[in-house]
Enzyme design. Sequence first.
Site, PDB file in Angstrom:
ATOM      1  N   HIS A 115      -2.486 -10.100  -9.135  1.00  0.00           N
ATOM      2  CA  HIS A 115      -2.883  -8.873  -8.431  1.00  0.00           C
ATOM      3  C   HIS A 115      -3.995  -8.226  -9.234  1.00  0.00           C
ATOM      4  CE1 HIS A 115      -2.771  -4.850  -6.653  1.00  0.00           C
ATOM      5  NE2 HIS A 115      -2.885  -4.427  -7.900  1.00  0.00           N
ATOM      6  N   GLU A 126      -3.407   2.707 -11.235  1.00  0.00           N
ATOM      7  CA  GLU A 126      -2.599   1.598 -11.756  1.00  0.00           C
ATOM      8  C   GLU A 126      -2.558   1.625 -13.279  1.00  0.00           C
ATOM      9  OE1 GLU A 126      -4.096  -1.936  -9.771  1.00  0.00           O
ATOM     10  OE2 GLU A 126      -3.460  -1.158  -7.814  1.00  0.00           O
TER      11      GLU A 126
END
Length: 140
Positions: A115, A126
């Site tokens: 990812h 993130e």
Amino acid sequence: MEQTVVILKPDCVVRWLIWNVIQRYESLGLRLIASSMENLTEDLLKEHYAHLADKPFFPKIVSYMTSAPVMVQLWEWENAVAAVRKANWATNPAEATPWTVRWDYALTIDNNIVHASENLEDARAEKERFFSWISVVQYT
Ligand code: CMP
């Protein structure tokens, strides 16, 4: 200078492909500035994949992403977000271009090795999500 988050997924870890993927990003000149092996929890995945929570394949994502440890990584360089996504190519390996990470190593859309942050805003969120307890280094 940009930073982008990569998650080497369970199939990458259990198939001994970690170094192959790291080598791709290093060969582009990207700098690894943080990394950790982690067991992701269902709660963290619900936050990370909140935009997919109503998809029929969401339970499959959770069971796959909790099936083995992952390696979370923070990479830095100019255009890091786009560079990593280009190196990985399409989410679905059937649509990947030859000599990309997913073309070479991914088996299916579920088991797709890696990812990577989609854009700068996601990269910042993130980083906050995965690296608040992991040390991040600086070097030239
Ligand atoms: P990732 O880049 O981690 O973002 C969401 C993940 O959902 C994606 O990679 C895939 O591994 C997974 N996924 C499973 N099925 C699908 C699907 N039909 N379409 C998109 N993503 C899917």
